[in-house]
Design a protein around this motif. Structure first.
Motif, PDB file in Angstrom:
ATOM      1  N   PRO A 136       0.829  -1.212   0.000  1.00 52.89           N
ATOM      2  CA  PRO A 136       0.000   0.000   0.000  1.00 52.89           C
ATOM      3  C   PRO A 136       0.862   1.260   0.000  1.00 52.89           C
ATOM      4  CG  PRO A 136      -0.351  -1.329   1.996  1.00 52.89           C
ATOM      5  CD  PRO A 136       0.708  -1.991   1.213  1.00 52.89           C
ATOM      6  N   ALA A 137       0.284   2.344  -0.507  1.00 55.06           N
ATOM      7  CA  ALA A 137       1.008   3.611  -0.575  1.00 55.06           C
ATOM      8  C   ALA A 137       1.288   4.134   0.829  1.00 55.06           C
ATOM      9  CB  ALA A 137       0.175   4.624  -1.352  1.00 55.06           C
ATOM     10  N   SER A 138       2.356   4.903   0.945  1.00 51.94           N
ATOM     11  CA  SER A 138       2.696   5.497   2.222  1.00 51.94           C
ATOM     12  C   SER A 138       2.903   6.989   2.057  1.00 51.94           C
ATOM     13  CB  SER A 138       3.974   4.866   2.789  1.00 51.94           C
ATOM     14  OG  SER A 138       3.714   3.549   3.190  1.00 51.94           O
ATOM     15  N   PRO A 139       2.467   7.770   3.058  1.00 52.77           N
ATOM     16  CA  PRO A 139       2.603   9.226   2.950  1.00 52.77           C
ATOM     17  C   PRO A 139       4.060   9.648   3.079  1.00 52.77           C
ATOM     18  CG  PRO A 139       1.781   8.629   5.103  1.00 52.77           C
ATOM     19  CD  PRO A 139       1.819   7.366   4.308  1.00 52.77           C
ATOM     20  N   PRO A 140       4.362  10.896   2.710  1.00 53.46           N
ATOM     21  CA  PRO A 140       5.713  11.414   2.897  1.00 53.46           C
ATOM     22  C   PRO A 140       6.137  11.243   4.355  1.00 53.46           C
ATOM     23  CG  PRO A 140       4.413  12.962   1.636  1.00 53.46           C
ATOM     24  CD  PRO A 140       3.487  11.885   2.082  1.00 53.46           C
ATOM     25  N   GLU A 216      -4.216   6.815  11.866  1.00 54.11           N
ATOM     26  CA  GLU A 216      -5.376   7.410  11.194  1.00 54.11           C
ATOM     27  C   GLU A 216      -4.955   8.073   9.889  1.00 54.11           C
ATOM     28  OE1 GLU A 216      -8.802  10.779  11.872  1.00 54.11           O
ATOM     29  OE2 GLU A 216      -7.106  10.649  13.239  1.00 54.11           O
ATOM     30  N   LEU A 217      -3.840   8.813   9.952  1.00 59.18           N
ATOM     31  CA  LEU A 217      -3.339   9.494   8.765  1.00 59.18           C
ATOM     32  C   LEU A 217      -2.919   8.481   7.703  1.00 59.18           C
ATOM     33  CD1 LEU A 217      -1.645  12.705   8.483  1.00 59.18           C
ATOM     34  CD2 LEU A 217      -0.191  10.893   7.696  1.00 59.18           C
ATOM     35  N   LEU A 218      -2.275   7.400   8.165  1.00 57.49           N
ATOM     36  CA  LEU A 218      -1.824   6.358   7.237  1.00 57.49           C
ATOM     37  C   LEU A 218      -3.010   5.728   6.518  1.00 57.49           C
ATOM     38  CD1 LEU A 218       0.747   4.741   6.378  1.00 57.49           C
ATOM     39  CD2 LEU A 218       0.055   3.037   8.049  1.00 57.49           C
ATOM     40  N   LEU A 223      -6.296   4.953   1.663  1.00 59.71           N
ATOM     41  CA  LEU A 223      -7.632   4.904   1.058  1.00 59.71           C
ATOM     42  C   LEU A 223      -7.732   5.912  -0.092  1.00 59.71           C
ATOM     43  CD1 LEU A 223      -9.590   2.893   2.136  1.00 59.71           C
ATOM     44  CD2 LEU A 223     -10.839   4.719   3.269  1.00 59.71           C
ATOM     45  N   LEU A 224      -7.217   7.136   0.160  1.00 57.75           N
ATOM     46  CA  LEU A 224      -7.289   8.175  -0.863  1.00 57.75           C
ATOM     47  C   LEU A 224      -6.376   7.850  -2.044  1.00 57.75           C
ATOM     48  CD1 LEU A 224      -7.471  11.415   1.277  1.00 57.75           C
ATOM     49  CD2 LEU A 224      -9.254  10.359  -0.102  1.00 57.75           C
ATOM     50  N   SER A 225      -5.263   7.201  -1.766  1.00 58.57           N
ATOM     51  CA  SER A 225      -4.372   6.780  -2.848  1.00 58.57           C
ATOM     52  C   SER A 225      -5.098   5.814  -3.777  1.00 58.57           C
ATOM     53  CB  SER A 225      -3.129   6.113  -2.262  1.00 58.57           C
ATOM     54  OG  SER A 225      -2.438   5.414  -3.263  1.00 58.57           O
TER      55      SER A 225
ATOM     56  N   ARG B  69       4.458  10.471  -6.666  1.00 61.90           N
ATOM     57  CA  ARG B  69       5.012   9.155  -6.346  1.00 61.90           C
ATOM     58  C   ARG B  69       4.354   8.600  -5.093  1.00 61.90           C
ATOM     59  NH1 ARG B  69      11.215   8.810  -8.107  1.00 61.90           N
ATOM     60  NH2 ARG B  69      11.187   7.009  -6.764  1.00 61.90           N
ATOM     61  N   HIS B  70       4.272   9.423  -4.059  1.00 61.77           N
ATOM     62  CA  HIS B  70       3.655   8.941  -2.821  1.00 61.77           C
ATOM     63  C   HIS B  70       2.205   8.556  -3.063  1.00 61.77           C
ATOM     64  CE1 HIS B  70       6.549   9.226   0.393  1.00 61.77           C
ATOM     65  NE2 HIS B  70       7.039  10.311  -0.171  1.00 61.77           N
ATOM     66  N   LEU B  71       1.505   9.408  -3.814  1.00 60.16           N
ATOM     67  CA  LEU B  71       0.085   9.183  -3.982  1.00 60.16           C
ATOM     68  C   LEU B  71      -0.227   7.948  -4.822  1.00 60.16           C
ATOM     69  CD1 LEU B  71      -2.266  11.023  -2.917  1.00 60.16           C
ATOM     70  CD2 LEU B  71      -2.912  10.819  -5.284  1.00 60.16           C
ATOM     71  N   PHE B  72       0.599   7.702  -5.839  1.00 60.82           N
ATOM     72  CA  PHE B  72       0.338   6.524  -6.670  1.00 60.82           C
ATOM     73  C   PHE B  72       0.993   5.269  -6.096  1.00 60.82           C
ATOM     74  CE2 PHE B  72      -0.799   9.732  -9.853  1.00 60.82           C
ATOM     75  CZ  PHE B  72      -2.001   9.201 -10.268  1.00 60.82           C
ATOM     76  N   GLY B  73       1.612   5.414  -4.938  1.00 60.12           N
ATOM     77  CA  GLY B  73       2.136   4.237  -4.258  1.00 60.12           C
ATOM     78  C   GLY B  73       3.521   3.844  -4.688  1.00 60.12           C
ATOM     79  N   ALA B  74       4.216   4.735  -5.428  1.00 60.76           N
ATOM     80  CA  ALA B  74       5.574   4.404  -5.857  1.00 60.76           C
ATOM     81  C   ALA B  74       6.535   4.527  -4.683  1.00 60.76           C
ATOM     82  CB  ALA B  74       6.013   5.334  -6.978  1.00 60.76           C
ATOM     83  N   PRO B  75       7.532   3.657  -4.617  1.00 60.85           N
ATOM     84  CA  PRO B  75       8.526   3.762  -3.545  1.00 60.85           C
ATOM     85  C   PRO B  75       9.240   5.107  -3.614  1.00 60.85           C
ATOM     86  CG  PRO B  75       8.711   1.659  -4.651  1.00 60.85           C
ATOM     87  CD  PRO B  75       7.780   2.495  -5.467  1.00 60.85           C
TER      88      PRO B  75
END
Lengths: 264, 77
Positions: A136-140, A216-218, A223-225, B69-75
């Motif tokens: 799954p995607a991860s935030p900055p 929660e942020l994760l 979900l938004l990703s 990148r973050h939003l589309f799930g790219a490392p």
């Protein structure tokens, strides 16, 4: 029929670019408006974490030259540009795949709306949902630059497996339909292939990086990703299908034949 | 009604032989293949580059597409 119909691939390529570009723009704006504030919060938390750390860490980050290359505003703009580039690239693959799947009836004589939506659904499954469930995607703020090469390889493998599994399910469904099997049999077979794909995906090594953002942020971010992916694929399929309904094969051929026809 | 015949077989470019159409088809598929390669390169630049593409100028591509990148799930780093 001695006349040759124009090869379907170029009109479909153009259609893919138009659909992909607009779908990318839409998902980019969606991401900017809905997920952008979330990313800003994650980055603020990351900076806070760095600065409330020991003076040693602060000094190290200063010595490391942790000045940002771009402002957040530029990165917001970059988000939309990235989404449009992604949409255009996926649109190219979409058009080519459509031409290959429906060789003779790619331009006329088919239900272009349902076909485009089906292909977009398969694309979402193959390249977004299946790989996204495993990684799954991860935030900055999450992500170690030391492991980025390994993670890229894992992500690429997951997308490849997702595409292979979806293609296998598609093929099996076609074969069973040609053999006259009823829908419950076909759909169960597709579900089994996708379940097997998911199992193989979870045999891959896990993402090695620790996640240090609030749960929660994760969760919201992931979900938004996924929602951003869904918007991209849905718009790509819908615009492609709508352009397919509007396309006039007679006019398309007419432009090709016009040169050979005496002006009248 | 025109005085010309409306028979599509007569109006169609009958002078185009079959091999000309296969040449055109080969050309079209070549264009499609080139487009696919360009699309792959673009995706690589956006999602996989870690500063290699414009090495002299630093991490520009990566930082510009950072949020995407973050939003589309790219490392990402």
């Amino acid at each position: 029929m001695t006349t040759s119909a124009p090869s379907p691939v170029l009109p479909l390529l153009a259609r893919g670019l138009a659909a992909g570009g607009s779908a990318g723009l839409l998902s980019g704006l969606f991401a900017l408006l809905v997920a952008g504030p979330l990313m800003d919060r994650a980055i603020a938390l990351e900076e806070e974490r760095e600065h409330t750390g020991q003076a040693l860490a602060l000094a190290a980050s200063l010595a490391h030259g942790e000045t940002e290359v771009f402002s957040r505003g530029t990165q917001h703009f970059g988000l939309v540009v990235t989404a449009v580039v992604t949409g255009l690239a996926l649109g190219v693959f979409f058009g080519i795949a459509y031409a290959l799947l429906h060789r003779r009836t790619a331009l006329s004589g088919g239900d272009h709306w349902m076909r485009a939506l089906t292909l977009a659904g398969a694309g979402f499954l193959a390249l977004s949902l299946l790989p996204g469930l495993r990684y799954p995607a991860s935030p900055p703020g999450v992500g170690d630059s030391g492991t980025v090469g390994d993670r890229q390889l894992l992500w690429l493998t997951a997308m490849f497996l997702g595409a292979a599994g979806t293609a296998a399910a598609w093929r099996l469904h076609r074969t069973l339909a040609a053999a006259g099997r009823p829908a419950p049999v076909r759909h169960s077979a597709v579900a089994l292939v996708l379940l097997a794909t998911l199992t193989v995906l979870f045999l891959l090594p896990p993402n090695p990086d620790p996640v240090r953002v609030p749960a929660e942020l994760l969760w919201d971010f992931r979900l938004l990703s996924l929602a951003g992916h869904a918007v991209l694929w849905a718009a790509l399929g819908a615009v492609f299908g709508w352009l397919g309904l509007r396309y006039d094969p007679a006019a398309g051929r007419g432009t090709f034949a016009a040169a050979a026809r005496p002006a009248g | 009604m025109s005085e010309h015949t409306l028979d599509p077989a007569a109006a169609a470019p009958a002078a185009v032989p079959a091999d000309a159409s296969s040449v055109r088809s080969a050309r079209d598929w070549t264009i499609a293949a080139v487009a696919a390669v360009i699309a792959l390169l673009a995706l690589w630049a956006v999602f996989f580059d870690n500063g290699q593409a414009i090495a002299a100028t630093g991490d520009y591509l990566h930082e510009f597409s950072h949020d995407g990148r973050h939003l589309f799930g790219a490392p990402c780093h």
